[in-house]
Design an enzyme around this catalytic site. Structure first.
Site, PDB file in Angstrom:
ATOM      1  N   HIS A 281     -13.295   0.032 -72.562  1.00 18.68           N
ATOM      2  CA  HIS A 281     -14.481  -0.522 -71.902  1.00 18.68           C
ATOM      3  C   HIS A 281     -14.971   0.392 -70.786  1.00 18.68           C
ATOM      4  O   HIS A 281     -14.192   0.893 -69.976  1.00 18.68           O
ATOM      5  CB  HIS A 281     -14.250  -1.953 -71.413  1.00 18.68           C
ATOM      6  CG  HIS A 281     -13.178  -2.141 -70.389  1.00 18.68           C
ATOM      7  ND1 HIS A 281     -13.415  -2.028 -69.032  1.00 18.68           N
ATOM      8  CD2 HIS A 281     -11.871  -2.471 -70.511  1.00 18.68           C
ATOM      9  CE1 HIS A 281     -12.302  -2.283 -68.370  1.00 18.68           C
ATOM     10  NE2 HIS A 281     -11.348  -2.549 -69.234  1.00 18.68           N
ATOM     11  N   ASP A 293      -8.383   1.679 -65.528  1.00 21.11           N
ATOM     12  CA  ASP A 293      -8.957   0.468 -66.141  1.00 21.11           C
ATOM     13  C   ASP A 293     -10.479   0.539 -66.063  1.00 21.11           C
ATOM     14  O   ASP A 293     -11.082   0.003 -65.142  1.00 21.11           O
ATOM     15  CB  ASP A 293      -8.429  -0.757 -65.402  1.00 21.11           C
ATOM     16  CG  ASP A 293      -8.823  -2.063 -66.071  1.00 21.11           C
ATOM     17  OD1 ASP A 293      -9.149  -2.039 -67.272  1.00 21.11           O
ATOM     18  OD2 ASP A 293      -8.810  -3.102 -65.385  1.00 21.11           O
ATOM     19  N   GLU A 327     -16.415  -5.869 -70.446  1.00 20.16           N
ATOM     20  CA  GLU A 327     -15.100  -6.441 -70.760  1.00 20.16           C
ATOM     21  C   GLU A 327     -14.528  -7.210 -69.582  1.00 20.16           C
ATOM     22  O   GLU A 327     -13.950  -8.292 -69.756  1.00 20.16           O
ATOM     23  CB  GLU A 327     -14.134  -5.323 -71.169  1.00 20.16           C
ATOM     24  CG  GLU A 327     -12.801  -5.827 -71.721  1.00 20.16           C
ATOM     25  CD  GLU A 327     -11.731  -6.070 -70.654  1.00 20.16           C
ATOM     26  OE1 GLU A 327     -10.703  -6.688 -70.984  1.00 20.16           O
ATOM     27  OE2 GLU A 327     -11.928  -5.649 -69.485  1.00 20.16           O
ATOM     28  N   GLU A 328     -14.694  -6.682 -68.374  1.00 14.08           N
ATOM     29  CA  GLU A 328     -14.095  -7.319 -67.213  1.00 14.08           C
ATOM     30  C   GLU A 328     -14.763  -8.649 -66.867  1.00 14.08           C
ATOM     31  O   GLU A 328     -14.110  -9.580 -66.400  1.00 14.08           O
ATOM     32  CB  GLU A 328     -14.173  -6.386 -65.994  1.00 14.08           C
ATOM     33  CG  GLU A 328     -13.394  -5.084 -66.128  1.00 14.08           C
ATOM     34  CD  GLU A 328     -11.886  -5.272 -66.099  1.00 14.08           C
ATOM     35  OE1 GLU A 328     -11.419  -6.428 -66.146  1.00 14.08           O
ATOM     36  OE2 GLU A 328     -11.173  -4.260 -66.053  1.00 14.08           O
ATOM     37  N   HIS A 429      -7.036  -3.314 -61.195  1.00 13.99           N
ATOM     38  CA  HIS A 429      -7.945  -4.170 -60.432  1.00 13.99           C
ATOM     39  C   HIS A 429      -7.840  -4.000 -58.920  1.00 13.99           C
ATOM     40  O   HIS A 429      -8.175  -4.914 -58.173  1.00 13.99           O
ATOM     41  CB  HIS A 429      -7.732  -5.644 -60.785  1.00 13.99           C
ATOM     42  CG  HIS A 429      -8.095  -5.998 -62.186  1.00 13.99           C
ATOM     43  ND1 HIS A 429      -8.053  -7.302 -62.655  1.00 13.99           N
ATOM     44  CD2 HIS A 429      -8.521  -5.249 -63.237  1.00 13.99           C
ATOM     45  CE1 HIS A 429      -8.422  -7.324 -63.937  1.00 13.99           C
ATOM     46  NE2 HIS A 429      -8.713  -6.086 -64.304  1.00 13.99           N
TER      47      HIS A 429
END
Length: 464
Positions: A281, A293, A327-328, A429
């Protein structure tokens, strides 16, 4: 005579199998040599992190990432590069959050971060007494009388007994994504959630929280594990005066905006209408650069196609790299990809998702894999992948973006890239998710391992 023919047939099969194994072995060596000598994913990741930075879904930076990613794919000369429109979530954090433990006249600042999708506190902030719980079920046990008017503090830590840390994340995650909605039903005025990591540090870990469509929406924030331990100890040791918590955040959810998945492909020479995809993503949280991420995932995905092109490999099936958006925050890019695949009658053979960081590769997990499938794939391919230490082929998850394909393309094999998991949730995150925490060689080994698996699938299929 019949017996002799049978022996001859078996001998022929054995020779053919050995020849195929030799060809495959040479190709995998070629893939790894290309990546380890000429790899470009690390330098591409540097640009994504340092020149663009955070890529929160719906943001101006997310659009910059889309535009740059499309140009990157075009520069590699893929057969086709295109964008897929998708309306995506647009949540904004606003001013930096403020959090404090209040002990009488004493105020102790603590590190917090609003959870994605959360509503804001009142403009002057929110202050209330705190009730600590360790599960959603505990809310029901306590009831409205104990919870109403309070801030619920979810403080369930990672279970350290899991060797695969994703399992610990999975068992602790409900308090983050469902805690606010659950606490609101009992009259809570706010929620703070222990960050989802085993690491004891002062970095709050954001992530999405969800509300019931017709439920009360209360503000929700993550609190660092150091601050969570401090608050828990204070609640345990000092009952009177009552410990309170204050937090202020100005986040808001805006209407969905137009964004894009970015797709590049190499056309198949035999089956151009059959697809094998690899993706991650492009969006990220806004606390840092979204390096692990999922900057590593998207840069590895495009690198897979670059490697295959550079080695001169001509795939039988069409190979795609897909950069999913949102996506998140809601997964709307993955849903749109599946919707368009169905509308265009695209037959997807397999999909690999890389969204567990750019650490040392260990292998791959296969969704809904039967014992017979796992036995067959390990018998045929584990020996080929073993020299590169990517031979752990197991049942397990694929990824949230590709899972949408399961409903629209029955028969597709969904695959998760599985790197070493021990450090991922220290970074995931958080403000620590920066380029400097990515190791070049680990990143390149991951790209080569996925290119190798895609080559094997393209050559031999997945009928085990």
């Amino acid at each position: 005579m019949k017996f002799k023919l049978t022996l001859f047939s078996l001998l022929s099969i054995s020779i053919a199998t050995a020849s195929a194994q030799s060809t495959d072995s040479l190709m995998l060596r070629k893939i790894y040599d290309e990546e380890l000598v000429n790899g470009q994913c690390y330098q591409n990741l540097h640009y994504l992190c340092k020149n663009i930075g955070q890529r929160l879904s719906g943001s101006a930076n997310a659009q910059k990432a889309v535009d740059w990613s499309k140009k990157l794919m075009e520069s590699y000369g893929f057969d086709r590069v295109f964008l897929q429109e998708a309306m995506v979530t647009h949540w904004v954090r606003g001013e930096k959050e403020v959090g404090k433990i209040i002990d009488g006249e004493k105020q102790i600042p603590v590190a917090i971060a609003a959870l994605g999708g959360s509503v804001a506190t009142p403009a002057g902030g929110l202050s209330a007494s705190v009730i600590e719980v360790h599960s959603l079920g505990e809310l029901k046990d306590l009831g409205e009388a104990a919870i109403k008017g309070k801030i619920v503090f979810f403080n369930r830590p990672f279970d350290p007994r899991f060797i695969e840390t994703g399992s610990a994340y999975g068992t602790a995650g409900d308090q983050r994504f469902a805690g606010a909605a659950a606490a609101a039903k009992f009259g809570a005025v706010g929620v703070i959630v222990r960050s989802l990591t085993e690491s004891i540090d002062n970095y709050p870990h954001t992530g999405t929280t969800r509300y019931d469509a017709d439920g009360v929406k209360i503000p929700a924030a993550a609190i660092s594990t150091m601050a969570a331990n401090q608050l828990s100890n204070m609640l345990r040791l000092k009952k009177l005066p009552v410990i309170k918590f204050y937090f202020k955040q100005s986040c808001q959810l805006l209407p969905d905006v137009l964004s894009y998945n970015v797709v590049g492909e190499i056309k198949g020479s035999e089956n151009p209408n059959k697809y094998i995809i690899v993706g991650g993503h492009l969006d990220s949280w806004d606390l840092a650069e979204g390096a692990h991420d999922d900057g590593t995932g998207v840069m590895q995905s495009v690198e897979v196609l670059r490697i295959l092109n550079a080695t001169g490999y001509k795939p039988k099936n069409t190979i795609r790299a897909v950069f999913f958006m949102d996506e998140e925050s809601g997964g709307k890019g993955g849903a749109k990809y599946a919707e368009l695949a169905k509308a265009n009658n695209e037959e997807h053979i397999a999909a690999i998702e890389t969204d567990e960081g750019g650490f040392t590769p260990r292998g791959f997990s296969f969704v809904d894999a039967s014992p017979a499938f796992l036995k067959g794939i390990n018998k045929n391919w584990s020996t080929l992948l073993a020299p590169y230490e990517s031979d752990r082929l197991v049942a397990g998850g694929g990824g949230s973006d590709i899972e949408h394909l399961k409903a629209t393309r029955p028969g597709i094999v969904l695959i998760g890239f599985r790197p070493d998991s021990q450090r991922y949730f220290d970074i995931h995150h958080t403000p620590n998710d920066v380029f400097e925490n990515v190791n070049k060689r680990e990143l390149e080994l991951g790209a080569a391992s996925m290119a190798s698996l895609i080559y094997l699938i393209d050559q031999h299929g997945l009928n085990f």
